[in-house]
Design a protein around this motif. Structure first.
Motif, PDB file in Angstrom:
ATOM      1  N   ARG A  62      -3.405  -1.478   6.715  1.00 45.92           N
ATOM      2  CA  ARG A  62      -3.763  -0.777   5.493  1.00 45.92           C
ATOM      3  C   ARG A  62      -2.505  -0.468   4.699  1.00 45.92           C
ATOM      4  NH1 ARG A  62      -7.617  -0.047   1.720  1.00 45.92           N
ATOM      5  NH2 ARG A  62      -7.392   1.962   0.669  1.00 45.92           N
ATOM      6  N   ILE A  63      -2.491  -0.853   3.423  1.00 45.99           N
ATOM      7  CA  ILE A  63      -1.379  -0.533   2.527  1.00 45.99           C
ATOM      8  C   ILE A  63      -1.919   0.436   1.489  1.00 45.99           C
ATOM      9  CG2 ILE A  63       0.299  -1.404   0.881  1.00 45.99           C
ATOM     10  CD1 ILE A  63      -1.196  -3.721   3.469  1.00 45.99           C
ATOM     11  N   ASP A  64      -1.396   1.658   1.477  1.00 45.28           N
ATOM     12  CA  ASP A  64      -1.958   2.684   0.598  1.00 45.28           C
ATOM     13  C   ASP A  64      -0.855   3.641   0.148  1.00 45.28           C
ATOM     14  OD1 ASP A  64      -1.433   4.178   2.857  1.00 45.28           O
ATOM     15  OD2 ASP A  64      -3.525   4.571   3.352  1.00 45.28           O
ATOM     16  N   GLY A  65      -1.280   4.792  -0.337  1.00 47.24           N
ATOM     17  CA  GLY A  65      -0.326   5.787  -0.823  1.00 47.24           C
ATOM     18  C   GLY A  65      -0.054   5.609  -2.303  1.00 47.24           C
ATOM     19  N   ASP A  66       1.194   5.717  -2.679  1.00 45.00           N
ATOM     20  CA  ASP A  66       1.607   5.671  -4.081  1.00 45.00           C
ATOM     21  C   ASP A  66       1.759   4.209  -4.533  1.00 45.00           C
ATOM     22  OD1 ASP A  66       2.330   6.548  -6.549  1.00 45.00           O
ATOM     23  OD2 ASP A  66       4.340   7.260  -5.978  1.00 45.00           O
TER      24      ASP A  66
ATOM     25  N   LEU B 137      -5.455  -5.786   5.172  1.00 43.91           N
ATOM     26  CA  LEU B 137      -5.309  -7.148   5.669  1.00 43.91           C
ATOM     27  C   LEU B 137      -5.837  -7.255   7.089  1.00 43.91           C
ATOM     28  CD1 LEU B 137      -1.635  -8.044   4.606  1.00 43.91           C
ATOM     29  CD2 LEU B 137      -3.721  -9.088   3.706  1.00 43.91           C
ATOM     30  N   SER B 138      -6.560  -8.326   7.368  1.00 45.97           N
ATOM     31  CA  SER B 138      -6.887  -8.660   8.745  1.00 45.97           C
ATOM     32  C   SER B 138      -5.773  -9.538   9.296  1.00 45.97           C
ATOM     33  CB  SER B 138      -8.220  -9.404   8.821  1.00 45.97           C
ATOM     34  OG  SER B 138      -8.094 -10.690   8.218  1.00 45.97           O
TER      35      SER B 138
ATOM     36  N   ALA C 102       7.849   6.217  -5.531  1.00 51.73           N
ATOM     37  CA  ALA C 102       7.937   6.187  -4.066  1.00 51.73           C
ATOM     38  C   ALA C 102       9.333   5.745  -3.634  1.00 51.73           C
ATOM     39  CB  ALA C 102       6.892   5.249  -3.493  1.00 51.73           C
ATOM     40  N   ASP C 103       9.908   6.452  -2.674  1.00 54.51           N
ATOM     41  CA  ASP C 103      11.206   6.039  -2.128  1.00 54.51           C
ATOM     42  C   ASP C 103      11.143   5.758  -0.628  1.00 54.51           C
ATOM     43  OD1 ASP C 103      10.965   8.577  -1.058  1.00 54.51           O
ATOM     44  OD2 ASP C 103      12.772   9.390  -2.003  1.00 54.51           O
ATOM     45  N   GLN C 104       9.969   5.929  -0.051  1.00 54.02           N
ATOM     46  CA  GLN C 104       9.799   5.736   1.384  1.00 54.02           C
ATOM     47  C   GLN C 104       8.494   5.002   1.686  1.00 54.02           C
ATOM     48  OE1 GLN C 104       9.058   8.482   5.408  1.00 54.02           O
ATOM     49  NE2 GLN C 104       8.671   9.324   3.390  1.00 54.02           N
ATOM     50  N   ILE C 105       8.539   4.108   2.671  1.00 54.36           N
ATOM     51  CA  ILE C 105       7.322   3.548   3.240  1.00 54.36           C
ATOM     52  C   ILE C 105       7.152   4.157   4.617  1.00 54.36           C
ATOM     53  CG2 ILE C 105       6.160   1.480   4.085  1.00 54.36           C
ATOM     54  CD1 ILE C 105       6.295   1.616   1.062  1.00 54.36           C
ATOM     55  N   LEU C 106       6.114   4.942   4.798  1.00 50.65           N
ATOM     56  CA  LEU C 106       5.821   5.550   6.086  1.00 50.65           C
ATOM     57  C   LEU C 106       4.898   4.600   6.838  1.00 50.65           C
ATOM     58  CD1 LEU C 106       6.315   8.348   7.588  1.00 50.65           C
ATOM     59  CD2 LEU C 106       3.946   8.836   6.965  1.00 50.65           C
ATOM     60  N   SER C 107       5.421   3.985   7.880  1.00 46.43           N
ATOM     61  CA  SER C 107       4.617   3.052   8.675  1.00 46.43           C
ATOM     62  C   SER C 107       4.035   3.779   9.875  1.00 46.43           C
ATOM     63  CB  SER C 107       5.464   1.863   9.132  1.00 46.43           C
ATOM     64  OG  SER C 107       6.622   2.299   9.808  1.00 46.43           O
ATOM     65  N   THR C 108       2.814   3.424  10.217  1.00 49.47           N
ATOM     66  CA  THR C 108       2.101   4.079  11.315  1.00 49.47           C
ATOM     67  C   THR C 108       1.686   3.051  12.345  1.00 49.47           C
ATOM     68  OG1 THR C 108       1.248   5.729   9.758  1.00 49.47           O
ATOM     69  CG2 THR C 108       0.195   5.613  11.918  1.00 49.47           C
ATOM     70  N   SER C 109       1.936   3.373  13.611  1.00 49.79           N
ATOM     71  CA  SER C 109       1.559   2.509  14.718  1.00 49.79           C
ATOM     72  C   SER C 109       0.131   2.795  15.147  1.00 49.79           C
ATOM     73  CB  SER C 109       2.521   2.733  15.888  1.00 49.79           C
ATOM     74  OG  SER C 109       2.066   2.094  17.051  1.00 49.79           O
TER      75      SER C 109
ATOM     76  N   VAL D  49       2.112  -2.050  14.253  1.00 56.10           N
ATOM     77  CA  VAL D  49       1.953  -1.381  12.959  1.00 56.10           C
ATOM     78  C   VAL D  49       0.556  -1.636  12.391  1.00 56.10           C
ATOM     79  CG1 VAL D  49       2.951  -3.349  11.687  1.00 56.10           C
ATOM     80  CG2 VAL D  49       2.991  -1.053  10.672  1.00 56.10           C
ATOM     81  N   THR D  50      -0.073  -0.584  11.851  1.00 50.53           N
ATOM     82  CA  THR D  50      -1.414  -0.696  11.282  1.00 50.53           C
ATOM     83  C   THR D  50      -1.520  -0.097   9.882  1.00 50.53           C
ATOM     84  OG1 THR D  50      -2.106   1.399  12.310  1.00 50.53           O
ATOM     85  CG2 THR D  50      -2.526  -0.638  13.540  1.00 50.53           C
ATOM     86  N   ARG D  51      -0.432   0.542   9.412  1.00 48.93           N
ATOM     87  CA  ARG D  51      -0.531   1.170   8.088  1.00 48.93           C
ATOM     88  C   ARG D  51       0.843   1.285   7.456  1.00 48.93           C
ATOM     89  NH1 ARG D  51      -3.466   7.074   6.987  1.00 48.93           N
ATOM     90  NH2 ARG D  51      -3.514   6.961   4.706  1.00 48.93           N
ATOM     91  N   LEU D  52       0.906   0.987   6.161  1.00 52.38           N
ATOM     92  CA  LEU D  52       2.107   1.172   5.358  1.00 52.38           C
ATOM     93  C   LEU D  52       1.735   2.075   4.192  1.00 52.38           C
ATOM     94  CD1 LEU D  52       3.440  -2.511   5.199  1.00 52.38           C
ATOM     95  CD2 LEU D  52       4.141  -0.709   6.786  1.00 52.38           C
ATOM     96  N   THR D  53       2.328   3.255   4.141  1.00 49.43           N
ATOM     97  CA  THR D  53       1.989   4.240   3.108  1.00 49.43           C
ATOM     98  C   THR D  53       3.203   4.486   2.223  1.00 49.43           C
ATOM     99  OG1 THR D  53       0.412   5.328   4.595  1.00 49.43           O
ATOM    100  CG2 THR D  53       1.159   6.569   2.669  1.00 49.43           C
ATOM    101  N   ALA D  54       3.054   4.191   0.942  1.00 50.27           N
ATOM    102  CA  ALA D  54       4.130   4.454  -0.011  1.00 50.27           C
ATOM    103  C   ALA D  54       4.122   5.943  -0.345  1.00 50.27           C
ATOM    104  CB  ALA D  54       3.929   3.625  -1.275  1.00 50.27           C
TER     105      ALA D  54
END
Length: 429
Positions: free
Chosen positions: A166-170, A177-178, A229-236, A291-296
């Protein structure tokens, strides 16, 4: 206890329908084993024994008494009961191990039939100095020898059918994506050294290999990360969070969402099905596994796991060098040439241009450099020294591609990586 263990296993974020099976099996076996080992007993009346205690022998120094067993029948397990209980315990351990193995087998990822073809395949790696120097780190680290730093007690088991990114956030266009969607995107090969921030000077928490994956910049471009956005917070998949500067994921260093290493799909231990690999950054700020998520977002708004524990939010890999051979404390005979060799790295600083070795307080001598794989990859080196008797201190230092010599300032790994020169001691008789 079995119920608590089963509940803990079943409520993990990556739990499969079979996650609680080992705990359930162990609990059932424990119930049977306890039932056999501790049969029910009828309460005996609380009366004093009619027969007095008598001495077992006539030795006046002996204090051993023989007490009649009246009223104690059934309270001492028979030998066959003990043996049966032991057998049940062993069987329980075996069944629990089988259940654990079966759970792993049931949740082992189904790998793609073949890895995608990269858009611009790289040629084979050159021959490294390991063909000349025994004990030096191989130019390409075998997967089984590649370092691991895990925060998960159990390695997450993720299937490609269940995995989503999942790519979300700002962002302008959030999307998901699958695994098949990711494999359909242009694939890139890259030779990259990965380094853990907790690696001490001369440490082994580092490895180098060829990665295959999708450019993280391509994924973020599709989402349209906003300038705020200045950070991508990735989540496992297990909830672990890592913060990476947006710029490091969008510039030309070639950060990847990797699906393979060393020509094979990622193993579960190294982040299957997808992990991040960001050249020039320590793993804790750029190499999220599973990794399952990238949050701007921004550093001010969201803090990652290690940031809350006092580690730097931004941490570029420092120029370092390491002596692999000889081992510190090794002894030699005078009159022989001692081969001193190892690796050096300086990612995002145009690679390594020079390595020098010093014995005691003598002059710095240039070492022979191994093949140059690229600025994001470590470089092997070797130097021969005509041994002289005594105990000696051997030190190495590296110079990056811009001509900057490795710092002599000593720093611990926390909060943003260790620094200082690697030194060993050897003796010559």
């Amino acid at each position: 206890l079995a119920a608590v263990a089963a509940l803990a296993a079943a409520t993990r974020s990556a739990a499969s329908p079979y996650a609680a099976l080992p705990s359930v099996i162990a609990g059932l076996v424990a119930v049977v084993a306890l039932h056999v080992a501790l049969p029910s007993r009828r309460a005996e009346p609380a009366v004093a024994p009619k027969e007095p205690a008598v001495r077992a022998n006539t030795n006046p120094e002996s204090e051993v008494l023989a007490t009649p067993m009246t009223g104690l029948a059934g309270q001492v397990p028979a030998r066959r009961t003990v043996l049966l209980a032991s057998s049940m315990t062993a069987a329980g351990a075996g069944l629990a191990a089988f259940g654990s193995w079966n759970t792993r087998a049931l949740t082992t990822p189904i790998l793609p039939a073949a890895l995608p073809t990269p858009t611009a395949p790289l040629g084979p790696l050159p021959t490294g100095l390991e063909s000349m120097v025994k004990g030096i780190s191989a130019l390409r680290t075998p997967v089984d020898d590649f370092y691991r730093i895990d925060t998960a007690i159990l390695v997450p088991r993720v299937t490609v059918a269940d995995w989503r990114l999942r790519i979300d956030g700002d962002v302008e266009r959030p999307f998901e994506l699958s695994f098949a969607d990711l494999l359909a995107m242009p694939m890139v090969e890259a030779d990259i050294t990965l380094n853990c921030v907790s690696n001490p000077v001369g440490g082994e928490y580092i490895g180098s290999t060829r990665w295959l994956g999708v450019l993280t910049a391509d994924v973020l471009k599709r989402a349209g990360v906003r300038p705020t956005a200045d950070q991508i917070l990735s989540t496992s998949v297990d909830g672990m969070t890592i913060s990476t500067p947006v710029a490091a994921l969008q510039d030309d260093r070639g950060a990847l969402l990797a699906v393979a290493m060393d020509g094979k799909p990622l193993t579960a231990e190294h982040g299957f099905p997808v992990r991040m690999v960001t050249p020039g950054l320590y793993g804790y700020v750029g190499a999220t596994k599973w990794v399952t998520r990238l949050t701007a977002t921004t550093y001010a708004a969201r803090r990652a796991y290690w940031s809350d524990r006092g580690w730097a939010e931004r941490a570029e890999v420092k120029t370092q060098s390491r002596i692999d051979v000889p081992a510190s404390g090794e002894s030699f005979s005078s009159g022989f040439e001692v081969v001193i060799a190892g690796v050096a790295w300086s990612q995002a600083r145009q690679g390594i241009s020079r390595v020098e070795v010093q014995v005691d307080d003598g002059e710095w001598s240039p070492a022979q450099l191994g093949p140059d794989v690229g600025e994001h990859y470590w470089r092997q080196w070797r130097w021969t020294w005509p041994a002289t008797s005594g105990t000696h201190r051997v030190t190495v230092r590296a110079t990056d591609g811009a001509g900057v010599v490795q710092t002599t300032d000593v720093a611990e790994p926390a909060p943003d990586g260790a620094s200082g020169l690697h030194t060993i001691s050897i003796s010559v008789a």
